[in-house]
Scaffold this active site. Structure first.
Site, PDB file in Angstrom:
ATOM      1  N   SER B  41       0.828  -1.188   0.000  1.00 48.58           N
ATOM      2  CA  SER B  41       0.000   0.000   0.000  1.00 48.58           C
ATOM      3  C   SER B  41       0.863   1.239   0.000  1.00 48.58           C
ATOM      4  O   SER B  41       1.814   1.357   0.761  1.00 48.58           O
ATOM      5  CB  SER B  41      -0.890  -0.009   1.242  1.00 48.58           C
ATOM      6  OG  SER B  41      -1.467   1.273   1.391  1.00 48.58           O
ATOM      7  N   VAL B  47      10.284   1.156   6.269  1.00 44.13           N
ATOM      8  CA  VAL B  47      11.345   1.552   7.188  1.00 44.13           C
ATOM      9  C   VAL B  47      12.607   1.876   6.391  1.00 44.13           C
ATOM     10  O   VAL B  47      13.368   2.769   6.725  1.00 44.13           O
ATOM     11  CB  VAL B  47      11.609   0.442   8.227  1.00 44.13           C
ATOM     12  CG1 VAL B  47      12.806   0.791   9.090  1.00 44.13           C
ATOM     13  CG2 VAL B  47      10.379   0.261   9.108  1.00 44.13           C
ATOM     14  N   LYS B  80      32.045   0.326  -0.164  1.00 48.53           N
ATOM     15  CA  LYS B  80      32.286   0.216   1.273  1.00 48.53           C
ATOM     16  C   LYS B  80      33.326  -0.858   1.545  1.00 48.53           C
ATOM     17  O   LYS B  80      33.192  -1.981   1.066  1.00 48.53           O
ATOM     18  CB  LYS B  80      30.962  -0.143   1.968  1.00 48.53           C
ATOM     19  CG  LYS B  80      31.109  -0.497   3.438  1.00 48.53           C
ATOM     20  CD  LYS B  80      29.778  -0.837   4.074  1.00 48.53           C
ATOM     21  CE  LYS B  80      29.989  -1.284   5.518  1.00 48.53           C
ATOM     22  NZ  LYS B  80      28.764  -1.780   6.151  1.00 48.53           N
ATOM     23  N   PRO B  98      37.415  -4.583   8.979  1.00 48.82           N
ATOM     24  CA  PRO B  98      37.673  -4.546   7.537  1.00 48.82           C
ATOM     25  C   PRO B  98      36.978  -5.681   6.797  1.00 48.82           C
ATOM     26  O   PRO B  98      36.762  -6.752   7.358  1.00 48.82           O
ATOM     27  CB  PRO B  98      39.199  -4.739   7.476  1.00 48.82           C
ATOM     28  CG  PRO B  98      39.525  -5.573   8.675  1.00 48.82           C
ATOM     29  CD  PRO B  98      38.490  -5.254   9.731  1.00 48.82           C
ATOM     30  N   THR B 347      23.724  -5.590   9.012  1.00 44.59           N
ATOM     31  CA  THR B 347      23.257  -6.927   8.675  1.00 44.59           C
ATOM     32  C   THR B 347      21.784  -7.012   8.306  1.00 44.59           C
ATOM     33  O   THR B 347      21.279  -8.099   8.045  1.00 44.59           O
ATOM     34  CB  THR B 347      23.506  -7.875   9.870  1.00 44.59           C
ATOM     35  OG1 THR B 347      23.013  -7.255  11.044  1.00 44.59           O
ATOM     36  CG2 THR B 347      24.975  -8.170  10.016  1.00 44.59           C
TER      37      THR B 347
END
Lengths: 491, 503
Positions: B41, B47, B80, B98, B347
């Site tokens: 919808s 989020v 990244k 890392p 994650t």
């Protein structure tokens, strides 16, 4: 940095495996390693080692050729199971791969769909290992991953006294100190529980920072001196005797060990270069020792010895400064997993976890935890093997009158039966396809297969399987005859 | 086709989880005529979690066949190389987790043991010095890892920062192009089978009824199907992970060159993220409302932006934990409906991906065997717990005494397996390789320094090891110097990308 000392008590294949690995990995300027070779006789007489042996030999720097020059050592391509869940049953647990995937759909599911549609192919026919073994062929795997011969995976069969000698010369060459003596007394510190010294019948006394108990079932250090008890009988298979004998052979046998179920127990026949050796586990209330001897004699096996047998595991395998490797910590029957392989795994695990002589608490806890997980996994294999044959094999039937499947075994079984899938665990012993071969070999067939097989055209799948079978058979025929291969190898 | 095969899948909820699931399922079932419907919808916001990812996302894009340059242009992505943790463990600490190894193992002994010995013998060099990914990140450099495994320039991995809303939008186009049917609507009612409690259909506010064999709940925290209908229990982990709120605000890019890493800065009762994208920087403050008011949290966040805020701050409330059964009957929860772990180790999208991957591994038939969903749940739990414990470890291993929050975290008791793992690392430096990420780098970064190093390396002289470490560091420095700036590298990619050509 003070020089530390490790004492290994007990020789044999176990003691010398430990000695060779530690000597190969621990710098000589930092650690003295001594082995007290006692007069005890090894309980195991023969080993059918899987392909995992090679990485251990690499770690200790032992060349395969040295093993093959030995008059007994034989190549192994798999184990044949006979008569466990029905009379005419014969299936192999071969190392290596089965079949090939098609358009990214894995072989097991293709096989199962085809099986459920009525084409009951023999799974062995899709294993180059199995087909070659049955044809009496052997060759080393190809290092070219594109070649079909890269699919071969082989192990080694050893006569253990002889293998122990190979390991011993190797360990001595690496710089192990050896004392030939029996251990007569063990002194411990009452406060710490640490072993402080060993008295030997040669009037010597030896002291060390770490003691490794390789004394077999006697468990002189861990069981006797440190008082670590046997934890449970979960691995018990209700056989209390084991008979061992051999028969000489005039020509080289195929590289297949055979494991057969009988009315009173089960036996494994392991081919070596000049003989095959039988290891017969039986229950003394089902058959008398004399009758076993007579039976083995009719089959041509001589030099039969009979010993008591029991399965157990101790509560811990490493306490204070005492580490047990082999039967001093646990014993189980070698239905699917070689006990010496778990010896090798244990030493490698120890090596991995052992960081410092003065900081071992956490390493010890982790070692014990992982060792129990490994034994749980072995138990799961034994349990499911028994489960699959409970309606046919006498031993398995008795086993299930006093055991039930553990929840992890039941889950593994249900998952395979419902959808042909596999659960994964830490320190897994069998690969997915090996589990599948085990279940299918016992006629435990999934009700369903993975959805992606339906992406493939049925006609194409049938064609693929029959071509695959033909290619594997033709390729196996091109592998040298085992006897010829060994002859040329040892030239 | 098998008569028991699933023929219709209904995904409830769009957003990142919904569209990732729709795209992956549509791709998988392309060869057959699977009916896949997604209900969402416009009225319900998403989020948009996880603008920062870990390297696994690349596998997902590859599976879908999405060209990387196109993806970068489409989602305003940047590269990244890791996560920089500031003030974690101790005020003033600054270390990088890392994406890639530390030094090299020698003689079977892991590199950090050599580093430890040098520290014990007086060296002060940080562990970051020996990581290609960390050193390149600090220098603001990036290029794709070399495919030559002998080259140091192959010795790192990478992920992306991207705009999750743009990603979902793109995946929607992707999925719709391969026959996923999108229906606008809100679930008004659910119809359960009276015998077995399975979901038979859902009714939308528009009156449409949608039947299906398998329902995927991607409705976020609400868990409209898994929670409200099937009542799958939620296991609360907030006693270990006390942060229960977040405030997010984008800001303008700073003058400085693009940083190819996520910044996670510990604050007095939580931490702040900084995620640079091509067109803006994403910022957020994750905090524990027991220790900090919303106003204080907002003030801390706004004070620490490195550019003008571009929108009003948005607040989120959450609870760390996981549903005991992410798969219940014929309903599978993927994304926030299945569980929530704060984004400290980036994650969120990874957990969506794991859910999708495992759903494909254990894709059911209409028999819905119990063992099958049980194995899915077991494997997913394992993954959640692995990440949960890793995140808890960041809070537990600290020596900060400047705030009640950190002192309480330090004193909390943690799950047994984690406690045992930490004890093993502290006393021996032993790393369990089943664990998440570059475990040793994070433990040491947090200040958990092992008491001893592997005794075997005493066979080498101090001088020899020192020289060896210096050589590694020197080689890494030289390799990093040869790399372009991440900003320039991405500009070049964008200049060469034909935008607007999907699929």
């Amino acid at each position: 940095m003070t020089i530390k000392k490790i004492v290994i008590v007990g020789g044999g294949a176990v003691g010398w495996s430990v000695a060779a690995l530690l000597r190969a990995q621990f710098p000589r300027e930092l650690v003295v390693i001594q082995l007290i070779e006692d007069s005890r006789k090894d309980a195991l007489s023969v080993e059918c080692a899987s392909s995992r042996i090679h990485s251990f030999h690499d770690l200790i720097g032992l060349q395969e050729k040295i093993c093959m020059l030995d008059p007994y050592t034989h190549f192994g391509l798999g184990v044949m199971y006979e008569g466990w869940s029905y009379d005419s049953q014969k299936y192999m647990l071969a190392g290596g791969y089965y079949g090939a995937s098609l358009d990214g759909v894995d072989f097991q599911n293709i096989y199962i769909k085809n099986y459920l549609s009525g084409e009951k192919n023999d799974l062995d026919d899709f294993s180059l290992n199995a087909v070659a073994a049955k044809l009496g062929r052997f060759g080393h795997p190809s290092s070219d991953s594109q070649s079909i011969y890269s699919a071969i995976k082989y192990g080694l069969h050893f006569q253990l006294d002889s293998y122990a000698d190979i390991l011993k010369s190797h360990a001595l060459a690496l710089g192990i100190d050896v004392i030939i003596a029996d251990c007569t007394a063990v002194s411990r510190d009452n406060n710490s529980g640490n072993i402080t010294s060993l008295e030997l019948d040669s009037q010597h006394s030896v002291m060390a920072d770490l003691y490794i108990d390789c004394t077999g079932e006697a468990s002189v250090l861990l069981g006797d001196a440190c008082g670590v008890k046997c934890a449970s009988d979960d691995m018990d298979i209700l056989c209390d005797r084991v008979a061992i004998g051999y028969r000489l052979q005039s020509s080289l046998l195929p590289s297949i060990a055979v494991l057969t179920s009988t009315a009173d127990g089960f036996f494994k026949v392991i081919p070596l270069k000049d003989r095959d050796v039988i290891v017969y586990y039986f229950s003394s209330d089902l058959i008398r020792e004399n009758d076993i001897e007579t039976m083995l004699a009719t089959w041509g096996f001589t030099h039969v010895t009979i010993a008591n047998y029991r399965s157990y595991r101790r509560e811990k395998f490493w306490v204070n400064n005492c580490l047990a490797i082999g039967h001093s910590g646990a014993r189980y029957c070698d239905l699917l997993v070689s006990p010496l392989q778990s010896v090798r795994d244990s030493i490698v695990r120890f090596l991995d976890l052992f960081i410092d002589f003065d900081n071992v608490d956490a390493s010890r806890d982790e070692f014990n935890r992982l060792s129990h997980i490994e034994l749980d996994n072995i138990n799961e294999v034994i349990e499911l093997h028994m489960y699959a044959s409970q309606h046919h094999s006498a031993v398995s039937c008795r086993y299930f009158s006093s055991h039930s499947l553990s929840s992890s075994s039941a889950h593994r079984l249900n998952l395979f039966v419902s959808n042909g899938r596999h659960t994964h665990c830490d320190l897994s012993l069998l690969t997915d396809i090996e589990w599948a071969a085990f279940f299918i070999g016992n006629k435990i067939i999934p009700k369903s297969y993975s959805y992606d097989v339906d992406f493939l055209d049925g006609e194409r799948v049938r064609d693929f399987l029959s071509k695959l079978k033909a290619v594997i058979f033709e390729s196996a025929q091109k592998i040298p005859k085992h006897a010829d291969y060994i002859k040329s190898l040892l030239k | 086709m098998n008569q028991h095969s699933i023929k219709k899948i209904v995904i409830v909820g769009g957003g990142t989880a919904g569209w990732m699931t729709a795209a992956a399922l549509a791709k998988k079932f392309l060869p057959i005529n699977m009916d896949i419907v997604l209900v969402e919808s416009e009225a319900i916001g998403t989020v948009g979690v996880g603008e920062s990812t870990i390297p696994h996302i690349r596998g997902f894009n590859e599976y879908l066949g999405i060209d990387e340059s196109f993806f970068i242009a489409e989602t305003k992505a940047t590269f990244k190389l890791g996560i920089a943790f500031k003030h974690w463990g101790q005020l003033g600490n600054d270390y990088i987790h890392p994406f890639g190894p530390l030094g090299h193992d020698i003689n079977g002994v892991e590199f950090h043991h050599y580093w430890l010995r040098m520290q014990q013998e007086g060296s002060k060099y940080p562990l970051d010095n020996y990581s290609m990914a960390a050193m390149a990140a600090r220098a603001g450099k990036f290029q794709h890892p070399s495919t030559d495994s002998m080259s140091l320039l192959s010795n790192y991995n990478y992920a992306f920062h991207f705009d999750a809303a743009l990603y979902a939008k793109y995946l929607r186009r992707y999925a719709e192009a391969i026959n996923v049917k999108r229906i606008e609507g809100i679930v008004a009612a659910t119809n359960l089978n009276s015998d077995n409690g399975f979901i038979e259909s859902i009714r939308l506010d528009s009156g449409i009824t949608l039947g299906g064999d398998l329902f995927i709940d991607c409705t976020g925290f609400k868990g409209i199907l898994i929670d409200k209908v099937l009542n799958a229990k939620f296991e609360d982990w907030s006693h270990w992970l006390r942060c229960d709120k977040a405030i997010a605000v984008p800001c303008a890019l700073s003058e400085e060159k693009l940083t190819p890493y996520t910044q996670a800065t510990a604050q007095q009762a939580g931490w702040q993220w900084r995620i640079p994208l091509q067109h803006r920087t994403g910022n957020g403050h994750v905090y524990a409302s027991d220790y900090l008011s919303d106003d204080e949290a907002a003030a801390i966040l706004l004070k620490n932006l490195d550019g003008e805020p571009l929108a009003e701050p948005k607040f989120f409330t959450f609870k760390a934990g996981q549903r005991k059964q992410n798969w219940e009957k014929n309903c599978v929860a993927i994304g926030l409906s299945g569980g929530f772990l704060e984004p400290l180790e980036s994650t969120s999208i990874y957990l969506i991906q794991v859910g999708i991957q495992k759903l494909l591994d254990f894709f059911p038939d209409k028999n819905f065997a119990k063992a099958n969903s049980a194995e899915f749940n077991r494997q997913l739990d394992e993954e959640y717990v692995r990440i949960r414990d890793f995140i808890i470890m960041h809070y537990k291993e600290n020596a900060r005494e400047d705030s009640p929050f950190w002192m309480d975290c330090k004193n909390m008791s943690v799950p047994d397996a984690l406690a045992q793992r930490q004890k093993l690392f502290k006393s021996t430096g032993y790393v369990d390789h089943q664990q998440y990420g570059v475990y040793a780098a994070v433990c040491i970064g947090q200040g958990l320094i092992p008491d001893v190093y592997d005794f075997k390396i005493n066979a080498f002289s101090h001088h020899k090891i020192a020289a060896y470490l210096e050589k590694i560091h020197g080689n890494i420095n030289a390799a990093v110097a040869s790399m372009p700036f991440a900003q320039d590298y991405i500009n070049r990619i964008l200049a060469n990308t034909n935008q607007g050509k999907p699929l």
